[in-house]
Design a protein around this motif. Structure first.
Motif, short mmCIF file in Angstrom:
data_model
loop_
_atom_site.label_atom_id
_atom_site.label_comp_id
_atom_site.label_asym_id
_atom_site.label_seq_id
_atom_site.Cartn_x
_atom_site.Cartn_y
_atom_site.Cartn_z
N ARG A 95 0.84 -1.31 -0.12
CA ARG A 95 0.13 0.13 -0.04
C ARG A 95 0.86 1.35 -0.15
O ARG A 95 0.62 2.12 -0.86
N ALA A 96 1.99 1.11 0.88
CA ALA A 96 2.95 2.35 1.00
C ALA A 96 3.62 2.66 -0.21
O ALA A 96 3.65 3.74 -0.95
N ILE A 97 3.95 1.51 -0.93
CA ILE A 97 4.73 1.43 -2.03
C ILE A 97 3.86 2.11 -3.29
O ILE A 97 4.35 2.92 -4.15
N ALA A 98 2.66 1.61 -3.50
CA ALA A 98 1.87 2.21 -4.44
C ALA A 98 1.55 3.78 -4.30
O ALA A 98 1.45 4.41 -5.35
N LEU A 99 1.59 3.97 -2.94
CA LEU A 99 1.27 5.46 -2.79
C LEU A 99 2.57 6.45 -3.27
O LEU A 99 2.30 7.22 -3.90
N TRP A 100 3.72 5.87 -2.78
CA TRP A 100 4.87 6.41 -3.26
C TRP A 100 5.07 6.62 -4.66
O TRP A 100 5.40 7.50 -5.46
N GLN A 101 4.90 5.56 -5.34
CA GLN A 101 4.80 5.53 -6.92
C GLN A 101 3.89 6.49 -7.32
O GLN A 101 4.56 7.04 -8.66
N LYS A 102 2.79 6.41 -7.00
CA LYS A 102 1.81 7.46 -7.48
C LYS A 102 2.13 8.66 -7.15
O LYS A 102 1.94 9.71 -8.07
N LEU A 103 3.00 9.06 -6.26
CA LEU A 103 3.35 10.39 -5.92
C LEU A 103 4.91 10.69 -6.52
O LEU A 103 5.70 11.64 -6.21
N ALA A 104 5.09 9.84 -7.62
CA ALA A 104 6.54 10.06 -8.56
C ALA A 104 7.88 9.62 -7.73
O ALA A 104 8.58 9.97 -8.07
N PHE A 105 7.66 8.73 -6.58
CA PHE A 105 8.71 8.25 -6.17
C PHE A 105 9.26 7.12 -7.05
O PHE A 105 8.46 6.27 -7.38
N ARG A 106 10.61 6.90 -6.89
CA ARG A 106 11.07 5.64 -7.64
C ARG A 106 12.11 4.82 -6.50
O ARG A 106 12.70 5.32 -5.71
N GLU A 107 12.26 3.67 -6.94
CA GLU A 107 13.13 2.59 -6.43
C GLU A 107 14.26 2.82 -6.66
O GLU A 107 14.65 2.82 -7.84
N PHE A 108 15.24 3.21 -5.66
CA PHE A 108 16.61 3.33 -6.13
C PHE A 108 17.80 2.25 -5.46
O PHE A 108 18.85 2.35 -5.77
N GLY A 109 17.02 1.40 -4.73
CA GLY A 109 17.91 0.38 -4.27
C GLY A 109 16.88 -0.61 -3.35
O GLY A 109 15.88 -0.07 -2.79
N ARG A 110 17.43 -1.72 -2.78
CA ARG A 110 16.94 -2.72 -1.94
C ARG A 110 18.13 -3.01 -1.02
O ARG A 110 19.15 -3.42 -1.69
N ILE A 111 17.66 -3.24 0.27
CA ILE A 111 18.64 -3.79 1.15
C ILE A 111 18.11 -5.17 1.65
O ILE A 111 16.99 -4.99 2.38
N PRO A 112 18.63 -6.13 1.36
CA PRO A 112 18.00 -7.50 1.40
C PRO A 112 17.96 -7.85 3.17
O PRO A 112 18.49 -7.45 3.89
#
Length: 101
Positions: free
Chosen positions: A54-71
């Protein structure tokens, strides 16, 4: 608040823990506006759980992009170890950014 002191202080850092009763009331949008008024160039989240769709969908809707993942950074109570995402959005113009290759 700045994500880093010194030469990194132009990027704001945000984090939220919200009660279900305030969901959908525009807190995220307000934070972007406040950060821009305070002179920040961008906003960055350092710790978005990959299980928080839900948070990821909101951030993407607000033009946030994923720049990395910490496993395996977070111990989810039912999913076990999940990764954390680093997400960022420019506050310049429309916020579009290209993810580096």
């Amino acid at each position: 608040m700045a994500n880093r002191l010194g030469s990194g202080d132009h990027v704001a850092n945000c984090g939220y823990v919200t009660d279900a009763g305030v969901s959908g009331q525009g807190i995220a949008i307000d934070s972007l506006e406040v950060a821009k008024r305070r002179g920040f160039h961008a906003v960055q989240f350092n710790f978005v759980m990959e299980s928080n769709r839900r948070a990821i969908a909101l951030w993407q809707k607000l033009a946030f992009r994923e720049f990395g993942r910490i496993p395996e950074t977070f111990r989810h109570p039912s999913l076990g170890l999940v990764s954390a995402l680093v997400m960022r959005r420019s506050l310049e113009d429309n916020g579009d950014e290209t993810v580096p290759q």
